[in-house]
Scaffold this active site. Sequence first.
Site, mmCIF file in Angstrom:
data_model
loop_
_atom_site.group_PDB
_atom_site.id
_atom_site.type_symbol
_atom_site.label_atom_id
_atom_site.label_comp_id
_atom_site.label_asym_id
_atom_site.label_seq_id
_atom_site.Cartn_x
_atom_site.Cartn_y
_atom_site.Cartn_z
ATOM 1 N N HIS A 122 0.877 -1.365 -0.041
ATOM 2 C CA HIS A 122 0.017 -0.007 0.096
ATOM 3 C C HIS A 122 0.857 1.195 0.113
ATOM 4 C CE1 HIS A 122 -3.336 -2.519 1.939
ATOM 5 N NE2 HIS A 122 -3.498 -2.737 0.541
ATOM 6 N N CYS A 153 6.612 23.166 -9.736
ATOM 7 C CA CYS A 153 5.792 23.292 -11.057
ATOM 8 C C CYS A 153 4.211 23.737 -10.646
ATOM 9 C CB CYS A 153 5.775 22.060 -11.699
ATOM 10 S SG CYS A 153 4.847 20.720 -11.243
HETATM 11 ZN ZN ZN Z 1 5.827 19.069 -10.042
#
Ligand code: ZN
Length: 241
Positions: A122, A153
């Site tokens: 998991h 980002c």
């Molecule tokens: Zn990223």
Amino acid sequence: MDEITRLKEILSTSRRAVFFGGAGMSTESGIPDFRSAGGIYSETLHREFTPEQMASHSFLMAHPAEFFDFYRRRFVYLSAAPNEGHRALAELERRGILAAVATQNIDGLHQAAGSKTVYELHGSIRRAYCMDCGARYALSYIMEHTPIPRCSCGGIVRPDVVLYEESLDTATIEGAAAAIRAADTLIIGGTSLIVYPAAGLIDAFRGAHLILINKTETHADARAELIIRTPIGAALHAALP
Ligand code: ZN
């Protein structure tokens, strides 16, 4: 002969044993099964959610701030340390008795105890990644960047754990299945064997000795050579050959 002595005897002749563990392994390190939390009322969303709902992919996408708040409080136990069961399994691997650990837990305590071959079915709270660019991050990034951890980002940095509605990593399942298929001894501990893919993995076992260490009954009890009802940590520690 008592059960622990019998387990010790089996381990002393094993060379490719596998341990398959669940939440019960970590409760002895003070990590509760998150499903035991019950319903959780969200002040911001004015609704009550089950732990399973909050730990789902759709909840992460729809309510990321609430997801991360829940995640930090209910999944991450930074002060938890390996118990004597984790340490015994690492020692069995060092001695060439145990080939692998397959676990449903995401706490990374097997590696912290020194185990090298660990299939984390998991995922692990220790790892995180950006959902947009895939950049890797450590757990600390999620803990320190509130409310929503973001990559450079702009993407969300999510934990590398399998949420409800998500599928398991194929390579990890296949690795665990291969280890179990090749095992001479399979020890199952602290799991009800209900959560996917536990039952299927157990069916892959062809070895001589199936051992269950669990407080309550499981559907595999009938197939087991040995059933131990004492706490896992103490049982494994006492069974070191
Ligand atoms: Zn990223």
